[in-house]
Motif scaffolding. Structure first.
Motif, PDB file in Angstrom:
ATOM      1  N   ALA A  80     106.335  66.847  89.298  1.00  0.00           N
ATOM      2  CA  ALA A  80     106.820  66.069  88.156  1.00  0.00           C
ATOM      3  C   ALA A  80     107.082  67.037  87.010  1.00  0.00           C
ATOM      4  CB  ALA A  80     105.777  65.029  87.728  1.00  0.00           C
ATOM      5  N   THR A  81     107.511  66.493  85.896  1.00  0.00           N
ATOM      6  CA  THR A  81     107.616  67.278  84.669  1.00  0.00           C
ATOM      7  C   THR A  81     106.401  66.968  83.802  1.00  0.00           C
ATOM      8  OG1 THR A  81     110.029  67.331  84.730  1.00  0.00           O
ATOM      9  CG2 THR A  81     108.981  67.741  82.600  1.00  0.00           C
ATOM     10  N   TYR A  82     105.753  68.012  83.323  1.00  0.00           N
ATOM     11  CA  TYR A  82     104.544  67.866  82.509  1.00  0.00           C
ATOM     12  C   TYR A  82     104.890  68.204  81.060  1.00  0.00           C
ATOM     13  CZ  TYR A  82     102.020  67.200  86.788  1.00  0.00           C
ATOM     14  OH  TYR A  82     101.584  66.688  87.991  1.00  0.00           O
ATOM     15  N   LEU A  83     104.632  67.250  80.194  1.00  0.00           N
ATOM     16  CA  LEU A  83     104.966  67.378  78.787  1.00  0.00           C
ATOM     17  C   LEU A  83     103.699  67.534  77.964  1.00  0.00           C
ATOM     18  CD1 LEU A  83     107.341  64.255  78.568  1.00  0.00           C
ATOM     19  CD2 LEU A  83     108.023  66.597  79.035  1.00  0.00           C
ATOM     20  N   CYS A  84     103.626  68.587  77.182  1.00  0.00           N
ATOM     21  CA  CYS A  84     102.550  68.621  76.204  1.00  0.00           C
ATOM     22  C   CYS A  84     103.047  67.882  74.953  1.00  0.00           C
ATOM     23  CB  CYS A  84     102.124  70.040  75.869  1.00  0.00           C
ATOM     24  SG  CYS A  84     103.372  71.051  75.064  1.00  0.00           S
ATOM     25  N   ALA A  85     102.123  67.302  74.231  1.00  0.00           N
ATOM     26  CA  ALA A  85     102.464  66.582  73.006  1.00  0.00           C
ATOM     27  C   ALA A  85     101.315  66.732  72.024  1.00  0.00           C
ATOM     28  CB  ALA A  85     102.740  65.111  73.292  1.00  0.00           C
ATOM     29  N   MET A  86     101.634  66.657  70.750  1.00  0.00           N
ATOM     30  CA  MET A  86     100.624  66.882  69.724  1.00  0.00           C
ATOM     31  C   MET A  86     100.879  65.963  68.552  1.00  0.00           C
ATOM     32  SD  MET A  86     100.831  70.996  69.906  1.00  0.00           S
ATOM     33  CE  MET A  86     100.979  71.742  71.536  1.00  0.00           C
ATOM     34  N   LYS A  87      99.816  65.712  67.799  1.00  0.00           N
ATOM     35  CA  LYS A  87      99.975  64.945  66.572  1.00  0.00           C
ATOM     36  C   LYS A  87      98.899  65.332  65.581  1.00  0.00           C
ATOM     37  CE  LYS A  87      98.935  60.579  66.250  1.00  0.00           C
ATOM     38  NZ  LYS A  87      97.864  60.605  65.236  1.00  0.00           N
ATOM     39  N   GLY A  88      99.176  65.004  64.346  1.00  0.00           N
ATOM     40  CA  GLY A  88      98.189  65.232  63.310  1.00  0.00           C
ATOM     41  C   GLY A  88      97.267  64.046  63.188  1.00  0.00           C
ATOM     42  N   SER A  89      96.504  64.007  62.111  1.00  0.00           N
ATOM     43  CA  SER A  89      95.632  62.872  61.853  1.00  0.00           C
ATOM     44  C   SER A  89      96.486  61.706  61.394  1.00  0.00           C
ATOM     45  CB  SER A  89      94.601  63.234  60.794  1.00  0.00           C
ATOM     46  OG  SER A  89      95.249  63.638  59.614  1.00  0.00           O
ATOM     47  N   GLY A  90      95.898  60.552  61.261  1.00  0.00           N
ATOM     48  CA  GLY A  90      96.668  59.378  60.863  1.00  0.00           C
ATOM     49  C   GLY A  90      97.084  58.572  62.075  1.00  0.00           C
ATOM     50  N   ASN A  91      97.525  57.355  61.813  1.00  0.00           N
ATOM     51  CA  ASN A  91      97.754  56.424  62.919  1.00  0.00           C
ATOM     52  C   ASN A  91      99.214  56.009  63.052  1.00  0.00           C
ATOM     53  OD1 ASN A  91      97.858  54.871  60.611  1.00  0.00           O
ATOM     54  ND2 ASN A  91      96.880  53.096  61.544  1.00  0.00           N
ATOM     55  N   THR A  92     100.124  56.936  62.849  1.00  0.00           N
ATOM     56  CA  THR A  92     101.537  56.572  63.014  1.00  0.00           C
ATOM     57  C   THR A  92     102.033  56.759  64.436  1.00  0.00           C
ATOM     58  OG1 THR A  92     102.330  58.780  62.454  1.00  0.00           O
ATOM     59  CG2 THR A  92     102.025  57.221  60.636  1.00  0.00           C
ATOM     60  N   GLY A  93     101.248  57.387  65.290  1.00  0.00           N
ATOM     61  CA  GLY A  93     101.689  57.582  66.661  1.00  0.00           C
ATOM     62  C   GLY A  93     102.879  58.513  66.813  1.00  0.00           C
ATOM     63  N   LYS A  94     103.121  59.335  65.817  1.00  0.00           N
ATOM     64  CA  LYS A  94     104.245  60.273  65.894  1.00  0.00           C
ATOM     65  C   LYS A  94     103.804  61.493  66.689  1.00  0.00           C
ATOM     66  CE  LYS A  94     107.237  63.266  63.116  1.00  0.00           C
ATOM     67  NZ  LYS A  94     107.580  63.705  61.743  1.00  0.00           N
ATOM     68  N   LEU A  95     104.347  61.621  67.879  1.00  0.00           N
ATOM     69  CA  LEU A  95     104.025  62.742  68.751  1.00  0.00           C
ATOM     70  C   LEU A  95     105.145  63.765  68.702  1.00  0.00           C
ATOM     71  CD1 LEU A  95     102.751  60.890  71.965  1.00  0.00           C
ATOM     72  CD2 LEU A  95     101.548  61.358  69.831  1.00  0.00           C
ATOM     73  N   ILE A  96     104.757  65.037  68.720  1.00  0.00           N
ATOM     74  CA  ILE A  96     105.708  66.130  68.847  1.00  0.00           C
ATOM     75  C   ILE A  96     105.561  66.678  70.260  1.00  0.00           C
ATOM     76  CG2 ILE A  96     106.520  68.319  67.917  1.00  0.00           C
ATOM     77  CD1 ILE A  96     106.662  65.949  65.953  1.00  0.00           C
ATOM     78  N   PHE A  97     106.630  66.595  71.013  1.00  0.00           N
ATOM     79  CA  PHE A  97     106.590  66.982  72.423  1.00  0.00           C
ATOM     80  C   PHE A  97     107.095  68.404  72.619  1.00  0.00           C
ATOM     81  CE2 PHE A  97     105.589  63.331  75.077  1.00  0.00           C
ATOM     82  CZ  PHE A  97     105.728  62.263  74.194  1.00  0.00           C
ATOM     83  N   GLY A  98     106.579  69.037  73.681  1.00  0.00           N
ATOM     84  CA  GLY A  98     107.165  70.261  74.177  1.00  0.00           C
ATOM     85  C   GLY A  98     108.352  69.932  75.070  1.00  0.00           C
ATOM     86  N   GLN A  99     109.013  70.975  75.506  1.00  0.00           N
ATOM     87  CA  GLN A  99     110.211  70.823  76.343  1.00  0.00           C
ATOM     88  C   GLN A  99     109.900  70.199  77.695  1.00  0.00           C
ATOM     89  OE1 GLN A  99     113.341  71.782  75.467  1.00  0.00           O
ATOM     90  NE2 GLN A  99     114.339  71.372  77.422  1.00  0.00           N
ATOM     91  N   GLY A 100     108.655  70.404  78.175  1.00  0.00           N
ATOM     92  CA  GLY A 100     108.279  69.947  79.514  1.00  0.00           C
ATOM     93  C   GLY A 100     108.425  71.064  80.521  1.00  0.00           C
TER      94      GLY A 100
END
Lengths: 112, 116
Positions: free
Chosen positions: A85-105
């Motif tokens: 499969a394709t594995y994506l890393c993702a990150m976010k800061g604190s807070g509850n907006t659910g905004k994820l920053i993804f890697g390319q995969g």
């Protein structure tokens, strides 16, 4: 510098191998670190998340976060063809907006 | 197992036309999101939505985009006047309160939009 960098691969391994997938990031505000798996033509599926630095294990999967180096890893033990499969890393800061920053995969193929 | 469902799975439209993508989030989730993935590129955040309001939006989410929860089950993304560069896979996601903090989002299978 990109906010999240991930080698797209592809990565091909034999069945049973240990797989190491990695991401680096530049934003020190990231607090939560996730690994998602995406099969072809499907949506991302969460494998696991880690808060701050440290390790987390779930079955054959281990996630590591090193905030001092801004480096995260996912290890897959005893890899199976179904792990292809394709594995994506993702990150976010604190807070509850659910905004994820993804890697390319990273595309992984496990050969029987 | 509960899941996020999206319709249509694929939509082809002419440039300048309006498009509405629909999503049914997991029933007990209150936080809703749209992401998109242009072919060969990263999954990108568009917007988050809670309590009938936008919580956060990205630079991509300009005036041609809007979101709505028209009833108790659906969550929609509208693109008013589509452009060629809007061609992408659009993913809807939902989470509970904890997930909105930890990043535990549940994604649908996506709606592929092709703008000609």
């Amino acid at each position: 510098q990109k906010e999240v960098e991930q080698d797209p691969g592809p990565l091909s391994v034999p069945e049973g191998a240990i797989v190491s997938l990695n991401c680096t990031y530049s934003n020190s505000a990231f607090q939560y670190f996730m690994w998602y798996r995406q099969y072809s033509r499907k949506g991302p599926e969460l494998l696991m998340y880690t808060y701050s630095s440290g390790n987390k294990e779930d079955g054959r999967f281990t996630a590591q976060v090193d905030k001092s180096s801004k480096y995260i890893s996912l290890f897959i033990r005893d890899s199976q063809p179904s792990d292809s499969a394709t594995y994506l890393c993702a990150m976010k800061g604190s807070g509850n907006t659910g905004k994820l920053i993804f890697g390319q995969g990273t595309t992984l193929q496990v050969k029987p | 197992e509960p899941e996020v469902t999206q319709t249509p799975s694929h939509q082809v439209t002419q440039m300048g036309q309006e498009v509405i993508l629909r999503c049914v989030p997991i029933s007990n989730h209150l936080y809703f999101y749209w992401y998109r993935q242009i072919l060969g590129q990263k999954v990108e955040f568009l917007v988050s939505f809670y309590n009938n309001e936008i919580s956060e939006k990205s630079e991509i989410f300009d005036d041609q985009f809007s979101v709505e929860r028209p009833d108790g089950s659906n969550f929609t993304l509208k693109i008013r006047s589509t452009k060629l560069e809007d061609s992408a896979m659009y993913f809807c996601a939902s989470s509970d309160l904890a997930g909105s903090y930890t990043g535990e989002l549940f994604f649908g299978e996506g709606s592929r939009l092709t703008v000609l």
